[in-house]
Design a protein around this motif. Structure first.
Motif, PDB file in Angstrom:
ATOM      1  N   THR A  34      -6.512 -11.936   1.897  1.00  0.00           N
ATOM      2  CA  THR A  34      -6.916 -10.642   1.349  1.00  0.00           C
ATOM      3  C   THR A  34      -5.788  -9.977   0.566  1.00  0.00           C
ATOM      4  N   ASN A  35      -4.632 -10.611   0.498  1.00  0.00           N
ATOM      5  CA  ASN A  35      -3.486 -10.050  -0.224  1.00  0.00           C
ATOM      6  C   ASN A  35      -3.817  -9.942  -1.707  1.00  0.00           C
ATOM      7  N   ILE A  36      -3.363  -8.866  -2.313  1.00  0.00           N
ATOM      8  CA  ILE A  36      -3.648  -8.632  -3.735  1.00  0.00           C
ATOM      9  C   ILE A  36      -3.143  -9.781  -4.605  1.00  0.00           C
ATOM     10  N   SER A  37      -2.066 -10.428  -4.188  1.00  0.00           N
ATOM     11  CA  SER A  37      -1.514 -11.542  -4.969  1.00  0.00           C
ATOM     12  C   SER A  37      -2.417 -12.772  -4.951  1.00  0.00           C
ATOM     13  N   LYS A  38      -3.332 -12.846  -3.992  1.00  0.00           N
ATOM     14  CA  LYS A  38      -4.293 -13.955  -3.933  1.00  0.00           C
ATOM     15  C   LYS A  38      -5.528 -13.670  -4.786  1.00  0.00           C
ATOM     16  N   MET A  39      -5.699 -12.408  -5.144  1.00  0.00           N
ATOM     17  CA  MET A  39      -6.891 -12.010  -5.893  1.00  0.00           C
ATOM     18  C   MET A  39      -6.675 -11.968  -7.388  1.00  0.00           C
ATOM     19  N   PHE A  40      -5.446 -11.636  -7.786  1.00  0.00           N
ATOM     20  CA  PHE A  40      -5.132 -11.437  -9.196  1.00  0.00           C
ATOM     21  C   PHE A  40      -3.921 -12.270  -9.581  1.00  0.00           C
ATOM     22  N   ASN A  41      -3.859 -12.599 -10.853  1.00  0.00           N
ATOM     23  CA  ASN A  41      -2.677 -13.254 -11.393  1.00  0.00           C
ATOM     24  C   ASN A  41      -1.612 -12.167 -11.579  1.00  0.00           C
ATOM     25  N   ILE A  42      -0.567 -12.235 -10.782  1.00  0.00           N
ATOM     26  CA  ILE A  42       0.493 -11.226 -10.840  1.00  0.00           C
ATOM     27  C   ILE A  42       1.770 -11.917 -11.293  1.00  0.00           C
ATOM     28  N   SER A  43       2.291 -11.458 -12.415  1.00  0.00           N
ATOM     29  CA  SER A  43       3.531 -12.049 -12.927  1.00  0.00           C
ATOM     30  C   SER A  43       4.687 -11.729 -11.981  1.00  0.00           C
ATOM     31  N   ASP A  44       5.748 -12.494 -12.093  1.00  0.00           N
ATOM     32  CA  ASP A  44       6.924 -12.261 -11.250  1.00  0.00           C
ATOM     33  C   ASP A  44       7.501 -10.869 -11.475  1.00  0.00           C
ATOM     34  N   SER A  45       7.467 -10.401 -12.721  1.00  0.00           N
ATOM     35  CA  SER A  45       8.029  -9.074 -13.012  1.00  0.00           C
ATOM     36  C   SER A  45       7.199  -7.964 -12.373  1.00  0.00           C
ATOM     37  N   VAL A  46       5.879  -8.074 -12.413  1.00  0.00           N
ATOM     38  CA  VAL A  46       5.008  -7.083 -11.774  1.00  0.00           C
ATOM     39  C   VAL A  46       5.191  -7.158 -10.262  1.00  0.00           C
ATOM     40  N   GLN A  47       5.226  -8.364  -9.727  1.00  0.00           N
ATOM     41  CA  GLN A  47       5.405  -8.550  -8.281  1.00  0.00           C
ATOM     42  C   GLN A  47       6.724  -7.932  -7.817  1.00  0.00           C
ATOM     43  N   ALA A  48       7.772  -8.095  -8.595  1.00  0.00           N
ATOM     44  CA  ALA A  48       9.082  -7.532  -8.240  1.00  0.00           C
ATOM     45  C   ALA A  48       9.036  -6.007  -8.190  1.00  0.00           C
ATOM     46  N   VAL A  49       8.347  -5.398  -9.145  1.00  0.00           N
ATOM     47  CA  VAL A  49       8.237  -3.935  -9.170  1.00  0.00           C
ATOM     48  C   VAL A  49       7.408  -3.456  -7.981  1.00  0.00           C
ATOM     49  N   LEU A  50       6.296  -4.120  -7.707  1.00  0.00           N
ATOM     50  CA  LEU A  50       5.474  -3.745  -6.562  1.00  0.00           C
ATOM     51  C   LEU A  50       6.272  -3.855  -5.264  1.00  0.00           C
ATOM     52  N   LYS A  51       7.046  -4.926  -5.134  1.00  0.00           N
ATOM     53  CA  LYS A  51       7.847  -5.129  -3.926  1.00  0.00           C
ATOM     54  C   LYS A  51       8.881  -4.035  -3.737  1.00  0.00           C
ATOM     55  N   LYS A  52       9.574  -3.690  -4.803  1.00  0.00           N
ATOM     56  CA  LYS A  52      10.664  -2.724  -4.657  1.00  0.00           C
ATOM     57  C   LYS A  52      10.182  -1.285  -4.522  1.00  0.00           C
ATOM     58  N   ALA A  53       9.013  -0.965  -5.057  1.00  0.00           N
ATOM     59  CA  ALA A  53       8.582   0.426  -5.086  1.00  0.00           C
ATOM     60  C   ALA A  53       7.357   0.732  -4.226  1.00  0.00           C
ATOM     61  N   CYS A  54       6.607  -0.280  -3.812  1.00  0.00           N
ATOM     62  CA  CYS A  54       5.322  -0.011  -3.160  1.00  0.00           C
ATOM     63  C   CYS A  54       5.147  -0.674  -1.786  1.00  0.00           C
ATOM     64  N   TYR A  55       5.573  -1.923  -1.675  1.00  0.00           N
ATOM     65  CA  TYR A  55       5.214  -2.721  -0.504  1.00  0.00           C
ATOM     66  C   TYR A  55       5.763  -2.205   0.817  1.00  0.00           C
ATOM     67  N   ASP A  56       6.889  -1.489   0.815  1.00  0.00           N
ATOM     68  CA  ASP A  56       7.432  -1.028   2.093  1.00  0.00           C
ATOM     69  C   ASP A  56       6.447  -0.143   2.846  1.00  0.00           C
ATOM     70  N   CYS A  57       5.720   0.680   2.136  1.00  0.00           N
ATOM     71  CA  CYS A  57       4.751   1.583   2.777  1.00  0.00           C
ATOM     72  C   CYS A  57       3.307   1.136   2.619  1.00  0.00           C
ATOM     73  N   HIS A  58       3.048   0.240   1.673  1.00  0.00           N
ATOM     74  CA  HIS A  58       1.663  -0.122   1.358  1.00  0.00           C
ATOM     75  C   HIS A  58       1.392  -1.616   1.520  1.00  0.00           C
ATOM     76  N   SER A  59       2.020  -2.244   2.502  1.00  0.00           N
ATOM     77  CA  SER A  59       1.719  -3.644   2.812  1.00  0.00           C
ATOM     78  C   SER A  59       2.046  -3.895   4.278  1.00  0.00           C
ATOM     79  N   ASN A  60       1.809  -5.100   4.717  1.00  0.00           N
ATOM     80  CA  ASN A  60       2.123  -5.469   6.099  1.00  0.00           C
ATOM     81  C   ASN A  60       3.536  -6.024   6.237  1.00  0.00           C
ATOM     82  N   ASN A  61       4.351  -5.863   5.203  1.00  0.00           N
ATOM     83  CA  ASN A  61       5.713  -6.396   5.220  1.00  0.00           C
ATOM     84  C   ASN A  61       6.701  -5.372   4.690  1.00  0.00           C
ATOM     85  N   THR A  62       7.294  -4.630   5.601  1.00  0.00           N
ATOM     86  CA  THR A  62       8.271  -3.616   5.238  1.00  0.00           C
ATOM     87  C   THR A  62       9.668  -4.203   5.328  1.00  0.00           C
TER      88      THR A  62
END
Length: 154
Positions: A34-62
């Motif tokens: 159900t991870n968003i990365s399994k649903m959409f093609n996410i470039s490494d640059s987009v993934q890096a931004v999501l990780k640094k700014a969003c994932y700590d509070c909005h994912s299961n991996n802080t």
């Protein structure tokens, strides 16, 4: 023993005791279907931004900073993470209905445009979470593409 010394001793004892009451960490090394990365093609640059700014509070991996091991900071972080995941969880994005996914993506883009996300308090503590204008454009462009993909699937 003076009154001030007794108060300081009690405060110190309480501080030491609360260190043993730590919240459970939000760390699940798995990438769920159900991870968003399994649903959409996410470039490494987009993934890096999501990780640094969003994932700590909005994912299961802080990614926890050192001070999260000191109470009451750990409790405060756990509360922020719980609230953030209740609003949006990238790890479970695929479990949302298509309509909710489009709504969440629109909300993310609006929050980026309005500078309401990441939260100011988070950016204060995590300087690298501040989005540059080019990172904002990158995310907004990716979000629009992801929304278009969802609309085409229906």
């Amino acid at each position: 023993m003076s009154r001030a010394r007794k108060i300081l001793l009690v405060i110190s004892a309480v501080f030491i005791v609360i260190q043993f009451i730590a919240p459970v960490h939000n760390k699940d090394g798995r990438v769920l279907e159900t991870n968003i990365s399994k649903m959409f093609n996410i470039s490494d640059s987009v993934q890096a931004v999501l990780k640094k700014a969003c994932y700590d509070c909005h994912s299961n991996n802080t990614s926890y900073p050192w001070y999260s091991n000191i109470q009451p900071m750990g409790w405060l972080m756990a509360k922020h993470i719980k609230q953030g995941k209740a609003v949006l969880n990238f790890s479970e994005f695929g479990s949302y209905s298509k309509r909710k996914q489009v709504s969440k993506l629109t909300g993310i883009a609006n929050s980026i445009k309005d500078n309401t996300m990441p939260l100011p308090s988070y950016k204060w503590m995590h300087k690298n979470a501040r989005l540059t204008n080019s990172e904002k454009e990158l995310l907004i462009k990716w979000i629009q593409h992801a929304k278009d993909t969802l609309v085409l699937k229906n």
